[in-house]
Scaffold this motif. Structure first.
Motif, PDB file in Angstrom:
ATOM      1  N   GLY A   1       0.833  -1.213   0.000  1.00 41.04           N
ATOM      2  CA  GLY A   1       0.000   0.000   0.000  1.00 41.04           C
ATOM      3  C   GLY A   1       0.855   1.244   0.000  1.00 41.04           C
ATOM      4  O   GLY A   1       2.014   1.235  -0.449  1.00 41.04           O
ATOM      5  N   ASP A   2       0.300   2.318   0.509  1.00 41.64           N
ATOM      6  CA  ASP A   2       1.021   3.587   0.552  1.00 41.64           C
ATOM      7  C   ASP A   2       1.955   3.623   1.755  1.00 41.64           C
ATOM      8  O   ASP A   2       1.598   3.224   2.866  1.00 41.64           O
ATOM      9  N   PHE A   3       3.162   4.131   1.509  1.00 43.78           N
ATOM     10  CA  PHE A   3       4.195   4.205   2.550  1.00 43.78           C
ATOM     11  C   PHE A   3       4.552   5.673   2.775  1.00 43.78           C
ATOM     12  O   PHE A   3       4.965   6.368   1.842  1.00 43.78           O
ATOM     13  N   PRO A   4       4.372   6.204   4.009  1.00 43.07           N
ATOM     14  CA  PRO A   4       4.642   7.630   4.257  1.00 43.07           C
ATOM     15  C   PRO A   4       6.145   7.918   4.229  1.00 43.07           C
ATOM     16  O   PRO A   4       6.960   7.132   4.725  1.00 43.07           O
ATOM     17  N   LEU A   5       6.487   9.052   3.669  1.00 40.87           N
ATOM     18  CA  LEU A   5       7.878   9.476   3.562  1.00 40.87           C
ATOM     19  C   LEU A   5       8.004  10.921   4.052  1.00 40.87           C
ATOM     20  O   LEU A   5       7.101  11.729   3.867  1.00 40.87           O
ATOM     21  N   THR A   6       9.130  11.234   4.657  1.00 39.99           N
ATOM     22  CA  THR A   6       9.425  12.609   5.087  1.00 39.99           C
ATOM     23  C   THR A   6      10.873  12.927   4.742  1.00 39.99           C
ATOM     24  O   THR A   6      11.730  12.030   4.672  1.00 39.99           O
ATOM     25  N   ALA A   7      11.157  14.201   4.535  1.00 32.33           N
ATOM     26  CA  ALA A   7      12.517  14.636   4.218  1.00 32.33           C
ATOM     27  C   ALA A   7      12.850  15.873   5.048  1.00 32.33           C
ATOM     28  O   ALA A   7      12.078  16.838   5.079  1.00 32.33           O
TER      29      ALA A   7
ATOM     30  N   ALA B   1      10.091   5.184  -9.631  1.00 34.73           N
ATOM     31  CA  ALA B   1       8.992   5.559  -8.743  1.00 34.73           C
ATOM     32  C   ALA B   1       9.173   6.996  -8.254  1.00 34.73           C
ATOM     33  O   ALA B   1      10.289   7.467  -8.056  1.00 34.73           O
ATOM     34  N   THR B   2       8.062   7.672  -8.057  1.00 36.06           N
ATOM     35  CA  THR B   2       8.072   9.044  -7.538  1.00 36.06           C
ATOM     36  C   THR B   2       7.113   9.145  -6.361  1.00 36.06           C
ATOM     37  O   THR B   2       6.242   8.284  -6.166  1.00 36.06           O
ATOM     38  N   VAL B   3       7.277  10.196  -5.585  1.00 32.50           N
ATOM     39  CA  VAL B   3       6.449  10.401  -4.412  1.00 32.50           C
ATOM     40  C   VAL B   3       5.079  10.949  -4.821  1.00 32.50           C
ATOM     41  O   VAL B   3       4.953  11.661  -5.821  1.00 32.50           O
TER      42      VAL B   3
END
Length: 215
Positions: A60-66, A138-140
């Motif tokens: 599914g969707d995986f949260p990402l932060t930078a 892949a892109t965010v």
């Protein structure tokens, strides 16, 4: 009978010198405060979250932060350079001081530019999305940004202000030397009073290279 003249009375040299000296002290205080505060703000902002989004993976969707340091390392590096330049301004004089002041100004301008570019950047999250999904293309998704890049911009602007003040008033600022007072004038070395009846005073005068007899 008296008369009226339009010629203003002459001003003393002390009053004429007081204006530039006062402006130099004010600009020095503002530059020190804004430069140090700007560097601290910029460094703090680069350690905060600048952007967030999601990557599509098998589960599914995986949260990402930078963080800011993930987006660009320029603001943090230039903040350190600017802080070093702010200190170096007082270690050099004349042309060297102007060169260091120019470096301080460019550091602030560079932080502003890099932070503004990073405020809408998605490259760091795209790299994380590629690693998380195993797909290099892949892109965010659902990309959003926080206000921290603009906090870094504010820090850079403060450093920029310090650099501009150093360029404008830096020649009148004191240097790191015990021989200079706050106004940049050399200190007058006072000759110690030597008591001829005290042998220790005579020896101290001789050690200083002075004539204890006062001749």
């Amino acid at each position: 009978m008296g008369y009226v003249t339009a010629v203003p009375p002459p001003r003393s040299e002390a009053s004429e010198a007081a204006g530039p000296a006062r402006a130099g002290r004010r600009s020095l205080a503002v530059a020190l405060l804004s430069g140090a505060l700007g560097a601290a703000v910029a460094l703090l902002a680069t350690r905060q979250e600048w952007s967030q989004g999601t990557a599509t993976v098998a589960g599914g969707d995986f949260p990402l932060t930078a963080k800011g340091s993930d987006v660009t390392g320029v603001p943090a590096a230039l903040a350190i350079v600017g802080l070093a330049a702010l200190v170096a301004v007082f270690a050099v004089r004349k042309a060297g001081r102007m060169l260091v002041a120019a470096l301080l100004t460019l550091s602030g301008a560079g932080i502003v530019a890099a932070a503004l570019l990073g405020a809408s950047d998605s490259a760091a999250l795209d790299e994380q999305a590629a690693r998380a999904s195993g797909d290099t293309s892949a892109t965010v998704h659902a990309l959003s940004h926080t206000a921290w890049p603009y906090v870094a911009v504010a820090g850079g602007a403060l450093i920029l202000l310090a650099g501009l003040l150093a360029l404008r008033y830096g020649r009148s600022w004191p240097a790191m030397s015990g021989r200079y007072e706050r106004d940049g004038a050399p200190r007058v070395r006072r000759k110690a009073v030597v008591d001829p009846d005290r042998p220790e005073d005579i020896w101290k005068a001789l050690d200083r290279g002075e004539d204890p007899t006062g001749a």
